[in-house]
Design a protein around this motif. Sequence first.
Motif, mmCIF file in Angstrom:
data_model
loop_
_atom_site.group_PDB
_atom_site.id
_atom_site.type_symbol
_atom_site.label_atom_id
_atom_site.label_comp_id
_atom_site.label_asym_id
_atom_site.label_seq_id
_atom_site.Cartn_x
_atom_site.Cartn_y
_atom_site.Cartn_z
ATOM 1 N N UNK A 1 -5.438 5.950 -16.525
ATOM 2 C CA UNK A 1 -4.562 4.790 -16.742
ATOM 3 C C UNK A 1 -5.397 3.562 -17.091
ATOM 4 N N UNK A 2 -6.494 3.377 -16.390
ATOM 5 C CA UNK A 2 -7.360 2.229 -16.652
ATOM 6 C C UNK A 2 -7.935 2.295 -18.066
ATOM 7 N N UNK A 3 -8.385 3.480 -18.458
ATOM 8 C CA UNK A 3 -8.942 3.612 -19.804
ATOM 9 C C UNK A 3 -7.872 3.424 -20.872
ATOM 10 N N UNK A 4 -6.639 3.823 -20.578
ATOM 11 C CA UNK A 4 -5.539 3.617 -21.519
ATOM 12 C C UNK A 4 -5.216 2.140 -21.685
ATOM 13 N N UNK B 1 -15.974 -6.463 -14.824
ATOM 14 C CA UNK B 1 -15.011 -5.837 -13.910
ATOM 15 C C UNK B 1 -14.661 -4.420 -14.377
ATOM 16 N N UNK B 2 -14.529 -4.270 -15.697
ATOM 17 C CA UNK B 2 -14.218 -2.948 -16.243
ATOM 18 C C UNK B 2 -15.326 -1.960 -15.929
ATOM 19 N N UNK B 3 -16.558 -2.358 -16.176
ATOM 20 C CA UNK B 3 -17.670 -1.453 -15.899
ATOM 21 C C UNK B 3 -17.834 -1.203 -14.404
ATOM 22 N N UNK B 4 -17.586 -2.204 -13.584
ATOM 23 C CA UNK B 4 -17.664 -2.016 -12.134
ATOM 24 C C UNK B 4 -16.588 -1.030 -11.673
ATOM 25 N N UNK B 5 -15.396 -1.175 -12.254
ATOM 26 C CA UNK B 5 -14.311 -0.245 -11.898
ATOM 27 C C UNK B 5 -14.657 1.186 -12.331
ATOM 28 N N UNK C 1 -16.770 7.527 -6.720
ATOM 29 C CA UNK C 1 -15.757 8.166 -5.874
ATOM 30 C C UNK C 1 -15.563 9.618 -6.294
ATOM 31 N N UNK C 2 -15.514 9.858 -7.607
ATOM 32 C CA UNK C 2 -15.357 11.233 -8.093
ATOM 33 C C UNK C 2 -16.551 12.095 -7.685
ATOM 34 N N UNK C 3 -17.748 11.536 -7.749
ATOM 35 C CA UNK C 3 -18.935 12.276 -7.323
ATOM 36 C C UNK C 3 -18.874 12.626 -5.845
ATOM 37 N N UNK C 4 -18.441 11.662 -5.025
ATOM 38 C CA UNK C 4 -18.312 11.920 -3.592
ATOM 39 C C UNK C 4 -17.243 12.977 -3.339
#
Length: 142
Positions: free
Chosen positions: A48-51, A66-70, A77-80
Amino acid sequence: MSFKFSLEPVLKVREHREKVQRQKLAEEMKRKQRISEQKEAVQADLEQFLGQKDKHKVYDVQKLRNSYAHLEHSHNVMGKLERDMQKAEDAIHKERNKLVTAHRETHIMEKAKDREFSAWKEDLERNEQKAMDEIATQYYNR
C-alpha cells in the motif's frame, strides 16, 4: 473375573504424554500462523505504501527521508518475522518428532495390553474347557 492390564499406570502416563505433545504442537502451529499473519499484514502495508508513493510526484527532502525510513523499518520487521518464522518451523519440527516418539511409546503399550489380554482370554478359555471336561468326566463316571 475381569481383565486388568498389569501396566495400566504406564499406559495412562504415556497417553497423557502424547496428549501434552499434541497440545504443544498445536501451540507451535498457532504461533507460526500468527507470525504468518503478521508477515502478510506488513507485506500489505508495504504494498500500500509503495502504491501511494507512485501517486505523489513531488517530494521534499523530509518526505523522502520518511519514505526510506518506513521502507527500511518494514524490511527490518520482515527480516525479524522471517527469522521468527524459521524458529517456529524448527520448533514445530521438534515438537512433531516428540509427538511421533510419544505416539510410538503409547502404541507399544497398547500392543502389550492387547497381547496380555489375548493371553488372559486364552487362559480363561482353557480353564473353562478344563471345568467342562471335569464336569463331563464326573457325569460319565456315574
